[in-house]
Scaffold this motif. Structure first.
Motif, PDB file in Angstrom:
ATOM      1  N   GLU A 171       0.848  -1.189   0.000  1.00 37.37           N
ATOM      2  CA  GLU A 171       0.000   0.000   0.000  1.00 37.37           C
ATOM      3  C   GLU A 171       0.882   1.238   0.000  1.00 37.37           C
ATOM      4  O   GLU A 171       1.802   1.359   0.786  1.00 37.37           O
ATOM      5  CB  GLU A 171      -0.908   0.020   1.240  1.00 37.37           C
ATOM      6  CG  GLU A 171      -2.007  -1.007   1.141  1.00 37.37           C
ATOM      7  CD  GLU A 171      -3.078  -0.873   2.221  1.00 37.37           C
ATOM      8  OE1 GLU A 171      -3.164   0.180   2.890  1.00 37.37           O
ATOM      9  OE2 GLU A 171      -3.836  -1.845   2.385  1.00 37.37           O
ATOM     10  N   VAL A 172       0.584   2.133  -0.885  1.00 41.00           N
ATOM     11  CA  VAL A 172       1.341   3.377  -0.975  1.00 41.00           C
ATOM     12  C   VAL A 172       0.497   4.485  -0.353  1.00 41.00           C
ATOM     13  O   VAL A 172      -0.683   4.602  -0.652  1.00 41.00           O
ATOM     14  CB  VAL A 172       1.617   3.738  -2.445  1.00 41.00           C
ATOM     15  CG1 VAL A 172       2.181   5.142  -2.558  1.00 41.00           C
ATOM     16  CG2 VAL A 172       2.553   2.735  -3.066  1.00 41.00           C
ATOM     17  N   SER A 173       1.120   5.271   0.482  1.00 44.11           N
ATOM     18  CA  SER A 173       0.455   6.480   0.961  1.00 44.11           C
ATOM     19  C   SER A 173       0.833   7.581  -0.024  1.00 44.11           C
ATOM     20  O   SER A 173       1.848   8.250   0.120  1.00 44.11           O
ATOM     21  CB  SER A 173       0.936   6.801   2.368  1.00 44.11           C
ATOM     22  OG  SER A 173       0.330   7.983   2.802  1.00 44.11           O
ATOM     23  N   CYS A 174       0.001   7.697  -1.042  1.00 42.88           N
ATOM     24  CA  CYS A 174       0.374   8.521  -2.207  1.00 42.88           C
ATOM     25  C   CYS A 174       0.050   9.991  -2.001  1.00 42.88           C
ATOM     26  O   CYS A 174      -0.824  10.524  -2.686  1.00 42.88           O
ATOM     27  CB  CYS A 174      -0.330   8.013  -3.444  1.00 42.88           C
ATOM     28  SG  CYS A 174       0.442   6.576  -4.159  1.00 42.88           S
ATOM     29  N   ASP A 230       1.786  12.212  -2.983  1.00 46.68           N
ATOM     30  CA  ASP A 230       2.272  12.841  -4.211  1.00 46.68           C
ATOM     31  C   ASP A 230       1.641  12.233  -5.455  1.00 46.68           C
ATOM     32  O   ASP A 230       2.144  12.385  -6.541  1.00 46.68           O
ATOM     33  CB  ASP A 230       3.783  12.698  -4.292  1.00 46.68           C
ATOM     34  CG  ASP A 230       4.215  11.238  -4.264  1.00 46.68           C
ATOM     35  OD1 ASP A 230       5.373  10.984  -4.571  1.00 46.68           O
ATOM     36  OD2 ASP A 230       3.405  10.366  -3.915  1.00 46.68           O
ATOM     37  N   ARG A 231       0.538  11.528  -5.264  1.00 46.33           N
ATOM     38  CA  ARG A 231      -0.048  10.853  -6.430  1.00 46.33           C
ATOM     39  C   ARG A 231      -0.513  11.871  -7.456  1.00 46.33           C
ATOM     40  O   ARG A 231      -1.099  12.894  -7.110  1.00 46.33           O
ATOM     41  CB  ARG A 231      -1.217   9.983  -5.966  1.00 46.33           C
ATOM     42  CG  ARG A 231      -1.749   9.085  -7.063  1.00 46.33           C
ATOM     43  CD  ARG A 231      -2.816   8.171  -6.508  1.00 46.33           C
ATOM     44  NE  ARG A 231      -2.269   7.306  -5.480  1.00 46.33           N
ATOM     45  CZ  ARG A 231      -2.859   7.063  -4.329  1.00 46.33           C
ATOM     46  NH1 ARG A 231      -3.994   7.652  -4.035  1.00 46.33           N
ATOM     47  NH2 ARG A 231      -2.308   6.269  -3.464  1.00 46.33           N
TER      48      ARG A 231
END
Lengths: 143, 143
Positions: free
Chosen positions: B135-138, B140-141
């Motif tokens: 899981e990415v804590s985006c 900066d997505r």
């Protein structure tokens, strides 16, 4: 039903500061290491639009892993565990998956953050990280 | 550097209610479909402990996909996009990845929820879903 063979073609190579397995971290997501992905020219067109993605999932071939291991101890357990229930590189098809941050694209090169692969690791696929597909809201997670 | 070949061995097969590509949803995560994974006996030992996992990532071979496609339109875009920036099955190595909920293990069979693969799709790997890796804590997505 029995096992059959599938032939992959490598699409590029991972350049990393890790020269040997003992240099590499257990998981790329837990480090900030910068690596460079070089895509072979014949596959370059497949990179179109990739700069729109913040994170990409690399799929690569852990060419130094043991393919005959089915159970193995882990750093957290002396009791051998099945390879399909852990993230060990040792497994029948030693494919590595790693979600990395895409920092920059320069032509056929991708600069990414958060890798574990050693220098020279063959790459077989790149997929964009898409939260609704790749993040689980694990209310029922057992661990 | 140029492309080289890697030989995978199938470890099992996916049994699904989808008989053809046109029956299958675009992404398994977005449906509740139940499928059965049959692991070939020679790899069965690798399943040890898998019942402790709530979700597993299946890696399979999209055997009906086109391997020569590098750019393609998508359901969301008539402008062709590079296959490495989208989740199209068409790509040089048509490996599918799908995070599924593990409902039950019965011997060498896994019952999973949320699949998109058609019936008879060859399986090449199973990895446990591990949130801190997958899981990415985006913040900066880009999308």
């Amino acid at each position: 039903m029995k096992t059959t063979e599938i032939v992959l073609k490598t699409i590029g190579i991972i350049k990393s500061p890790y020269k040997t397995i003992s240099d590499a971290p257990r998981q790329g997501r837990l480090v900030q290491t910068i690596g460079t992905i070089e895509i072979f020219p014949e596959f370059n067109e497949g990179l179109k639009d990739i700069e729109k993605r913040s994170h990409v999932i690399l799929i690569y071939w852990l060419h130094q892993a043991n393919r005959n291991t089915l159970v193995t101890p882990t750093p957290d357990s002396n009791i051998p565990m099945g390879v399909f229930s852990i993230r060990s590189p040792s497994r029948p098809n030693p494919l590595g998956i790693c979600t990395t941050e895409l920092i920059e694209r320069k032509g056929n090169m991708l600069i990414v953050k958060g890798i574990d692969a050693i220098d020279g690791t063959p790459l077989v696929d790149i997929k964009p990280y898409i939260p609704k597909l790749d993040e689980v809201s694990c209310v029922d997670r057992k661990e």
